[in-house]
Scaffold this motif. Structure first.
Motif, mmCIF file in Angstrom:
data_model
loop_
_atom_site.group_PDB
_atom_site.id
_atom_site.type_symbol
_atom_site.label_atom_id
_atom_site.label_comp_id
_atom_site.label_asym_id
_atom_site.label_seq_id
_atom_site.Cartn_x
_atom_site.Cartn_y
_atom_site.Cartn_z
ATOM 1 N N VAL A 1 0.859 -1.176 -0.111
ATOM 2 C CA VAL A 1 0.118 -0.157 0.037
ATOM 3 C C VAL A 1 0.833 1.044 -0.022
ATOM 4 C CG1 VAL A 1 -1.913 -0.840 0.912
ATOM 5 C CG2 VAL A 1 -0.148 -0.288 2.568
ATOM 6 N N PRO A 2 1.688 1.567 -1.168
ATOM 7 C CA PRO A 2 2.334 2.635 -1.262
ATOM 8 C C PRO A 2 1.287 3.864 -1.215
ATOM 9 C CG PRO A 2 2.765 1.263 -3.041
ATOM 10 C CD PRO A 2 1.558 0.673 -2.456
ATOM 11 N N GLY A 3 2.086 4.957 -0.572
ATOM 12 C CA GLY A 3 0.775 6.141 -0.400
ATOM 13 C C GLY A 3 1.409 7.528 0.347
ATOM 14 N N SER A 4 0.784 8.500 0.066
ATOM 15 C CA SER A 4 1.295 9.658 0.928
ATOM 16 C C SER A 4 1.223 9.670 2.289
ATOM 17 C CB SER A 4 0.532 11.064 0.439
ATOM 18 O OG SER A 4 0.268 11.799 1.250
ATOM 19 N N SER A 5 2.176 9.602 2.956
ATOM 20 C CA SER A 5 1.918 9.594 4.649
ATOM 21 C C SER A 5 1.067 10.520 4.960
ATOM 22 C CB SER A 5 3.233 9.889 5.115
ATOM 23 O OG SER A 5 3.987 10.696 4.556
ATOM 24 N N GLY A 6 1.031 11.537 4.504
ATOM 25 C CA GLY A 6 0.143 12.824 5.046
ATOM 26 C C GLY A 6 -1.089 12.083 4.636
ATOM 27 N N GLU A 7 -1.480 11.480 3.707
ATOM 28 C CA GLU A 7 -3.183 11.400 3.405
ATOM 29 C C GLU A 7 -3.428 10.253 4.098
ATOM 30 O OE1 GLU A 7 -5.383 11.571 1.005
ATOM 31 O OE2 GLU A 7 -6.324 9.736 1.143
ATOM 32 N N MET A 8 -2.469 9.105 4.293
ATOM 33 C CA MET A 8 -3.005 7.948 5.002
ATOM 34 C C MET A 8 -2.069 7.165 6.270
ATOM 35 S SD MET A 8 -0.871 5.613 3.701
ATOM 36 C CE MET A 8 -0.491 4.382 2.410
ATOM 37 N N GLY A 9 -1.200 7.979 6.057
ATOM 38 C CA GLY A 9 -0.199 7.679 7.312
ATOM 39 C C GLY A 9 -0.760 7.349 8.705
ATOM 40 N N ASP A 10 -1.253 8.678 9.282
ATOM 41 C CA ASP A 10 -1.859 8.553 10.661
ATOM 42 C C ASP A 10 -2.788 7.587 10.653
ATOM 43 O OD1 ASP A 10 -1.507 12.001 11.748
ATOM 44 O OD2 ASP A 10 -0.150 10.339 11.350
ATOM 45 N N ASP B 1 4.668 6.956 17.138
ATOM 46 C CA ASP B 1 4.517 6.646 18.633
ATOM 47 C C ASP B 1 3.525 7.330 19.199
ATOM 48 O OD1 ASP B 1 5.999 6.896 21.725
ATOM 49 O OD2 ASP B 1 5.806 4.870 20.685
ATOM 50 N N GLU B 2 3.426 8.690 19.213
ATOM 51 C CA GLU B 2 2.220 9.327 19.616
ATOM 52 C C GLU B 2 0.885 8.985 19.183
ATOM 53 O OE1 GLU B 2 2.930 13.633 18.997
ATOM 54 O OE2 GLU B 2 0.615 13.970 19.534
ATOM 55 N N VAL B 3 0.552 8.793 17.974
ATOM 56 C CA VAL B 3 -0.642 8.455 17.236
ATOM 57 C C VAL B 3 -0.977 6.819 17.741
ATOM 58 C CG1 VAL B 3 -1.700 7.769 14.829
ATOM 59 C CG2 VAL B 3 -0.212 9.843 15.286
ATOM 60 N N ALA B 4 -0.011 5.959 17.426
ATOM 61 C CA ALA B 4 -0.153 4.592 17.778
ATOM 62 C C ALA B 4 -0.741 4.561 19.235
ATOM 63 C CB ALA B 4 1.122 3.726 17.547
#
Ligand SMILES: NC(=O)c1ccc[n+]([C@@H]2O[C@H](COP(=O)([O-])OP(=O)(O)OC[C@H]3O[C@@H](n4cnc5c(N)ncnc54)[C@H](O)[C@@H]3O)[C@@H](O)[C@H]2O)c1
Ligand SMILES: N[C@@H](CCC=O)C(=O)O
Length: 515
Positions: free
Chosen positions: A235-244, A268-271
């Motif tokens: 699932v390559p992709g823009s971290s800004g778009e789907m990372g979080d 680490d904060e989000v997870a």
């Protein structure tokens, strides 16, 4: 199942004309493959998306290496569902059954080695030696983790009691997110992915946006190695778009990340943001940045030290987390060492990937600008004695740069530059050198050159890093030989390339049967 003892793959002998011929043929072949499209792979299905990202050749920055489809949030949902479905059967297979896929993938990778080196030259700007070393690291990860997994299946020896049979077993965690960096686009993608799946997990693999085509080649190899559908979802992709979104997802059990300190701390904060009713705490494994240094004592072999410093600083244009971007030198040998470093640095060739270990381009325009900013900062923090030039007319080239007489508190002594810039500072003795070395937020690699045993024992105790080398360069840790990883802002303290790393992706279960 009897398995031959582990052995690191050997570097290619570029002096052998057959090897050079094979690589030149592969470079020609890959050139004909440039510009192709690479789909997502979810549940074994190839999915083409409207949004595609072009990956460019850093040595010829208008040349497109490939167009890689980009996953959105809907694709992440589909991939998590596919991974959860595949988990049922994959997690029930034995460690040995899963290890066989890794051994098969290693054979395929070895067979395609010349082609994979060529892809690295085009997409990552690596020279032949650096690319060769990386393919070896990838196959070593497959061979090592396969063997580690077979051992892990035996569990741990427990105290036996009359009438009770006790066993400690390892169970997988579930579905994980694998988030990898661009600078080791095959080795680190391989190590991170197969350590998670050989222990029974299934994953979503999100490669870095700068080298996604090499990651797509990894997927081809894992498919040929008969990894079942849904075990690895690409699932390559823009971290800004789907990372979080992916990291925060309630159905993700763990996140295995390798990349910068900034992003690692964000992940680490989000997870670890609590999700109501979630039955587990997401595990985060993070390998992050470094500001590594080489300390040189007056007793050292100064030629060996100068060789090690220059190799550690400028290998792959300094784009390694392990790069030795600081030289910390005893005052009694400072001037002679500076001259030796300058002499060696000036002898380096700068150019596109070829067999003479050329210093190639940095990865992209953003890196080119950032590194040049640090060169300017360095000119105000010390004395520029070598390099400092750059040229981005064709590729993003920066000449290996050396700045001497830098103070320990300087920015180029504290901040990760991730480019071919070496800062040199003077110290009165090894104790002060170790203190200067320790004075960053990182703790990844370091080296001490000395001929005094007591100083080696002192540094073993006091030099604060995950990988410490004596009388050798601080890059190029070998799988199974020097397990790799650091602490503080360099990572969560795990060690890639050995059994320890697999323990990140399992949870232990003790079974006691009375009879
Ligand atoms: N410690 C190690 O073993 C090791 C190895 C290689 C690289 N590194 C470090 O990695 C850095 C260079 O790699 P990079 O530029 O790819 O690092 P990066 O942190 O910019 O990106 C790493 C990965 O994280 C993804 N990402 C970015 N933001 C995200 C978000 N909010 N959520 C989810 N994913 C996100 C990126 O797309 C990429 O796949 C350097 O700091 C280097 O020191 C460390
Ligand atoms: N493991 C590699 C560095 C990987 C980070 O970029 C080394 O030991 O040089």
């Amino acid at each position: 199942m009897p398995v031959a003892p582990f052995k690191n793959d050997a570097p290619t002998d570029w002096g052998n004309p057959e090897n050079k011929e094979e690589l030149n043929s592969s470079l020609e072949f890959v050139k004909t493959e440039l510009g192709k499209e690479y789909p997502l792979v979810i549940g074994g299905r190839e999915i083409s998306t409207e949004h595609k990202l072009a990956s460019y050749n850093p040595a010829l920055h208008n040349e497109v290496v490939g167009y890689v489809c980009q996953a959105g949030k809907d694709d992440i949902e589909t991939a998590i569902t596919a991974a959860r479905k595949a988990y049922e059967s994959w997690s029930s297979a034995t460690f040995q059954e899963r290890a066989l896929h890794l051994f098969k993938a290693a054979e395929i990778m070895k067979r395609r080695k010349a082609e994979l080196i060529a892809w690295q030259v085009y997409e990552a700007g690596k020279n032949w030696t650096e690319a060769d070393g990386e393919i070896n690291e990838a196959t070593d990860f497959l061979e090592m983790y396969g063997r580690n997994a077979i051992k892990l299946e035996q569990g741990q020896e427990l105290v036996s009691l009359p009438g009770i049979e006790n066993r400690l077993e390892y169970k997988p965690l579930g579905v994980g997110a694998i988030i990898s960096p661009w600078n080791f686009p095959l080795a680190i993608v391989t190590g991170m992915t197969v350590s998670a799946i050989v222990t029974g997990n299934t994953v979503l693999l999100k490669p870095a946006s700068l080298t996604p085509v090499v990651a797509a080649k990894f997927m081809e190899i894992m498919h040929e190695a008969d990894i079942p559908d849904g075990v690895i979802n690409f699932v390559p992709g823009s971290s800004g778009e789907m990372g979080d979104y992916m990291v925060a997802h309630r159905d993700i059990n763990f996140v295995s990340f390798t990349g910068s300190k900034e992003v690692g701390l964000r992940i680490d904060e989000v997870a670890h943001t609590r999700i109501p009713d979630q039955r587990w705490i997401k595990r985060v494994v993070a390998e992050m940045g470094g500001k590594n240094g080489v300390v040189v004592d007056e007793s050292a072999d100064l030629d060996a030290a100068a060789d090690g410093i220059v190799t550690s600083a400028f290998g792959y244009q300094g784009q390694k987390c392990s790069a030795g971007s600081r030289a910390i030198i005893h005052e009694n040998v400072y001037d002679v060492m500076v001259n030796k470093i300058i002499e060696r640095t000036q002898a380096l060739q700068v150019g596109s990937g070829n067999e003479n270990n050329a210093i190639g381009p940095v990865i992209d325009e953003k890196a080119f600008k950032k590194i040049n900013e640090y060169v300017e900062i360095g000119k105000n923090e010390g004395i520029l004695v070598c390099g400092g030039d750059s040229d981005d007319t064709e590729g993003y080239y920066i000449t290996p740069t050396v700045i001497k007489d830098v103070t320990p508190e300087s920015r180029i002594m504290k901040e990760e530059i991730f480019g071919p810039v070496l800062a040199i500072c003077k110290v009165a003795n090894v104790e002060e050198g170790v203190e200067v070395y320790n004075n960053t937020e990182f703790g990844l690699t370091g080296a001490l050159y000395t001929n005094k045993r007591d100083q080696i024992m002192y540094a073993r105790q006091k030099m604060d890093c995950g990988n410490l080398f004596f009388n050798g360069k601080c890059t190029g840790a070998l799988v199974g030989v020097q397990p790799f990883g650091g602490y503080y802002m360099s990572g969560t303290g795990s060690k890639t390339g050995c059994m320890d790393y697999l323990l990140n992706f399992v949870q232990a279960k003790t079974c006691a049967e009375n009879f």
